[in-house]
Design an enzyme around this catalytic site. Structure first.
Site, mmCIF file in Angstrom:
data_model
loop_
_atom_site.group_PDB
_atom_site.id
_atom_site.type_symbol
_atom_site.label_atom_id
_atom_site.label_comp_id
_atom_site.label_asym_id
_atom_site.label_seq_id
_atom_site.Cartn_x
_atom_site.Cartn_y
_atom_site.Cartn_z
ATOM 1 N N ASN A 1 -60.846 -33.108 10.487
ATOM 2 C CA ASN A 1 -59.423 -33.431 10.518
ATOM 3 C C ASN A 1 -58.628 -32.654 9.469
ATOM 4 O OD1 ASN A 1 -59.730 -35.297 12.597
ATOM 5 N ND2 ASN A 1 -60.400 -36.854 11.130
ATOM 6 N N GLU A 2 -59.329 -32.009 8.574
ATOM 7 C CA GLU A 2 -58.599 -31.242 7.563
ATOM 8 C C GLU A 2 -58.790 -29.748 7.817
ATOM 9 O OE1 GLU A 2 -58.576 -32.924 3.554
ATOM 10 O OE2 GLU A 2 -59.559 -34.708 4.361
#
Lengths: 359, 580
Positions: A161-162
């Site tokens: 997600n990053e």
């Protein structure tokens, strides 16, 4: 057959040589061992070594729970410069949209200024902690899941997600850059390797410290560094018990505490998410539910919004919430104002990596 | 494989054995040395230091906890730093121990310590959190209660509650001082009984926190103060020390072995050096011996050669003296009659002239002689006789003169009448020799005639034994002629003999060159050896050049050298010193 003088001297030479060889190799082996066991990790402990842990107040008798930022060890200038470059390099993310500096913006006190971090259009779980003075934190992240700055780097880097990267991808991208090639070659024997990238970035982060805040100057004996109100704020800070958790060099960052000690914060707030379980996600212990790392209050006026969920906009509101949920106290308006004015004295000059190297 | 075996077989057996033994000793030595390096003293001290550091950190952490609990410390930085230091030290120790051969007890103990310290770290974190709250509540609770009681005292209806509140406050304080002084359950019961206004809620929350945390914190502190981890660290230290003792014992054994092997190696090396020295000495002695033998052999060979030369010399001298005497005798004997003949031929010519003049006079005055005279004169062809008589006499004179020359040459050659050494014109000698060989130079069935080129320079007289020198000329010219004759079977070959003389560096040089068959390099080395000949049996003696060499080099201190190319010709060069 008679032994001649020549034979004896040859024997003597051989035995001396053997003896020397034995001595030399034993010395060699032990020195090699020393090198191999040399510890590579630089933890916050080492950063403290130059100052005594218990700093005494200006009258020399009363120990103060908060201590000024000590003089840090001299860092390798080139590694700091390399780390700086890597910290700002979007090639660390798979779609080249994010660098470390995308969320840790120096102009915003080392945070992103958002309640909850947003990466590539998606809301992350928690408020972005500042990178400033993170070297003094005993653990990293809100839930303290990693200890060293080096280990922390993998978290955002590999998180889908990053930055959503992989080390082979990062290494191959960096290896295409001639500047990186030269810089890594001159600093690390093995060239561009994950360990080297981690160490360079962590070294840069260690340079992101903010000594010489007004309050530090006061602690070091400068009476006039803070105003009467600010001093009253500090006294209130201690009196109300804020200092029970926000203490030490980093005014926090050296212990865990439950959010909602005296009252249930999450009951009041509602909408409990998995990330709100805090340290329980790491240890699995029920008693660690809602437990988070106590954040540092240094430069706190720059890092709004506050709390792990970024739900609080102002320092005044933060003080009120802390009083209510953590201390079980109602803090009057004038004390709140004084405490907030004290908190503002914890703001240091923005870290300048280049000048930190020299200090 | 085959090659290796060949290579091995080529090595000398003793050397191979020595090399094998030496290399196996060295291998053993290296192996033993490696064994003694397994656990160095440096490693040992490092591990001991790490163990001590861990124990120090452990004790420091315990002290830090007590100091934090008793409010001596006002922050957790030191506790945090020591906890972190403990982990780093444990990690370093693990790294150090992982370099040693695995040891079960140590590994087990290490795992136990890791487990214990992980548990302890959790407890430390719990302690820090709880201690913070406990301290705050303990500090705030009496004030809070006092404030509430003050507020409630203003209203009489709360009088019974106040007594209860005071009791609760007292019990909580007692409990917070010493959790043996009051039972939390009793206090909680009291708190539940009371019917109190909401303003007490907050203070009671603090009381509840104290009641909950006081016991827990106290228990944590006692857990953290207990000796489980310390004991484990001590046991690890003891285990390690035992292990090190074992290792040291083994190492000492290896060291003794190492020493023994090293001594053996040194002794063996010394032995090898001795053997090598002895071998070298023997070789030197052998070399000296064989040198002596060679020298003696050489001397013997020289003596034999000398003997042969002497013999040849003797033979030659005998031959020369015989030939000399013979030729001198012949020359003397022929010289006299030839002198009469030669001397009388002129007189005979005069008489013949006279007689012929008389006959002419008779013919003039008696043109018609008697019939008998006329017939006789026709029979004897008087006119022809008159003409031929003179020619005959001339021819006789020429022949006699030639005989005289030969005789002169013979006597010139033998010089019996002269002292052996005198000043000699070498050109005369050369000419005499050529004259003696004249018939061989002339063309015959053996080949065409040999053209002789004389290139005589200006030569001073040379003081020498003319007879011997002439013999040398004869030998060399004879060989040259033989060489030319041998080659004359070839077509379009014009055999040429060139004799050149000149002076060079105080030496009279005579060069006799032929364009004959030449002499091979191998033969050139041997041509001066006695009895060496390439000529068919019975033709050469093998002494000519030997004697020539002796004459020129030994008797006259000159030089005799040969330069030849096989198939192209040969040049012999005689050099005789002029001054002597």
């Amino acid at each position: 057959m008679k032994w001649q003088r020549k034979d004896i001297s040859i024997l003597a030479v051989i035995s001396v040589l053997l003896f020397c060889a034995a001595l030399a190799s034993s010395g060699l082996f032990s020195s090699r061992l020393d090198q191999t066991t040399a510890n590579y990790r630089t933890s916050s402990v080492e950063l403290y070594q130059s100052s005594s842990v218990q700093t005494y107040g200006r009258d020399g008798t009363t120990p103060e729970p908060i201590e000024p930022i000590p003089k840090i060890k001299k860092l390798n200038t080139q590694k700091v410069a390399l780390g700086d470059r890597l910290f700002h390099d979007v090639r660390l993310s798979s779609d080249r949209s994010l660098s470390c500096a995308s969320c840790h913006i120096n102009a915003l006190g080392g945070t992103d200024g958002l309640p909850i971090a947003i990466a590539r259009g998606k809301r992350m779980g928690l408020n972005t902690p500042t990178v400033w003075n993170s070297a003094f934190n005993f653990r990293q992240h809100w839930d303290g899941r990693v200890e060293s700055l080096e280990a922390q780097i993998d978290e955002p880097l590999l998180n889908p997600n990053e930055m959503n990267s992989t080390w082979p991808e990062v290494i191959s991208r960096l290896s295409q850059d001639k500047g990186y090639q030269a810089a890594f070659r001159s600093l690390y024997a093995d060239g561009i390797r994950p360990d080297a990238v981690r160490e360079a970035i962590a070294t840069y982060e260690r340079a992101l410290v903010t000594p010489d805040s007004k309050f530090d100057r006061y602690l070091k004996g400068d009476h006039s560094a803070i105003t009467v109100q600010e001093k009253q704020g500090y006294d209130a800070f201690k009196r109300y018990g804020c200092v029970a958790c926000h203490q030490g060099v980093n005014v926090g960052g050296n212990m865990f505490q439950r959010l909602g000690v005296m009252e249930d914060y999450f009951l009041a707030r509602g909408n409990v998410q998995k990330v709100d379980l805090g340290r329980m996600n790491i240890t699995g212990r029920a008693r660690d539910r809602y437990v988070f790392k106590v954040p540092s209050l240094r430069n706190i006026e720059l890092t709004a919004p506050y709390l792990h969920d970024g739900s609080v906009e102002t320092l005044e509101e933060s003080v009120r919430i802390m009083g209510q949920y953590q201390l079980g106290r109602k803090i009057p308006q004038d004390d709140t104002a004084a405490i907030v004015s004290f908190l503002r004295t914890l703001t240091g000059p923005p870290p300048d990596a280049a000048s930190q190297q020299a200090s | 494989m085959k090659k290796i075996r060949q290579l091995l077989s080529r090595l000398e057996a003793p050397r191979l054995r020595a090399a094998l033994l030496l290399s196996s000793l060295l291998l053993l030595l290296t192996g033993l040395f490696w064994q003694t390096q397994v656990h160095s003293v440096g490693q040992h001290y490092q591990i001991i230091e790490q163990l001590q550091a861990i124990e120090r950190s452990h004790l420091a952490i315990k002290a830090d906890i007590l100091k934090s609990y008793s409010s001596v410390f006002h922050n957790y930085d030191k506790l945090t730093a020591d906890t972190s230091a403990f982990l780093s030290q444990l990690e370093a120790l693990e790294t150090s121990l992982s370099q040693l051969p695995p040891h079960f007890t140590i590994q087990e103990k290490l795992a136990e310590i890791e487990e214990q310290s992980a548990l302890r770290d959790l407890q430390i974190e719990d302690f820090k959190s709880e201690n913070a709250i406990l301290k705050n509540s303990t500090t705030y609770f009496p004030t809070a209660m006092a404030t509430i009681i003050d507020q409630l005292e203003t209203e009489n209806r709360f009088a019974p509650s106040i007594a209860l509140l005071q009791q609760v406050s007292q019990l909580v304080l007692m409990y917070s001082l010493d959790n043996a002084l009051a039972a939390p359950s009793d206090i909680r019961k009291l708190m539940a009984q009371a019917e109190l206004p909401p303003i007490t809620d907050n203070a009671f929350r603090h009381a509840a926190a104290i009641l909950r945390l006081q016991g827990e914190t106290h228990q944590l502190v006692s857990l953290l103060s207990d000796e489980t981890l310390g004991a484990a660290i001590n046991e690890l230290t003891l285990n390690y020390k035992d292990y090190y003792r074992e290792v040291t014992q083994t190492k000492n054994n290896y060291l003794i072995c190492l020493f023994v092997v090293a001594v053996a190696l040194v002794i063996y090396l010394g032995y090898l050096v001795r053997v090598e020295q002895n071998t070298r000495m023997l070789k030197a002695v052998n070399l000296r011996l064989s040198d002596a033998v060679n020298e003696q052999t050489q001397a013997l060979t020289d003596a034999i050669a000398q003997l042969k030369r002497s013999q040849a010399q003797l033979v030659q001298a005998e031959k020369l003296s015989g030939l000399g005497q013979l030729s001198a005798g012949v020359a003397h004997e022929i010289n006299n009659p030839i002198s009469f003949i030669y001397g009388n031929i002129d007189i005979n010519t005069d008489y013949t002239q006279d007689c012929l003049a008389l006959i002419s006079l008779y013919e003039k005055h008696y043109p018609k002689p008697a019939e008998e005279i006329q017939r006789f004169s026709q029979n004897i062809a008087l006119d022809f006789l008159k003409q031929d008589w003179q020619k005959l006499l001339d021819s006789m004179k020429a022949g006699t003169s030639r005989v005289q020359k030969i005789v002169e040459s013979l006597s010139n050659f033998s010089r019996l009448d002269e002292s052996r050494y005198k000043s000699v014109n070498l050109h005369e000698g050369l000419d005499s020799s050529l004259l003696l060989l004249n018939y061989q130079l002339a063309g015959s069935s053996e080949g065409s005639s040999i053209s002789v080129g004389k290139r005589y320079g200006q030569l001073p007289s040379v003081f020498c034994d003319a007879r011997a020198i002439n013999q040398v000329f004869i030998s060399l010219l004879g060989n040259a002629i033989d060489a030319l004759r041998e080659k004359s079977s070839e077509d379009s070959f014009s055999p040429t003999l060139t004799i050149a003389t000149y002076v060079e560096a105080a030496h009279a040089v005579v060069k006799i060159t032929d364009n004959g068959v030449g002499i091979s390099k191998a033969d050139q080395e041997k041509i001066f050896d006695p009895f060496f000949t390439t000529k068919p049996v019975g033709k050469g003696t093998g002494l000519g050049l030997t004697v020539s060499y002796q004459t020129i080099v030994e008797a006259h201190h000159g030089r005799l050298s040969v330069a030849s190319t096989l198939g192209e010709g040969t040049t012999f060069q005689i050099e005789l010193p002029i001054s002597s």
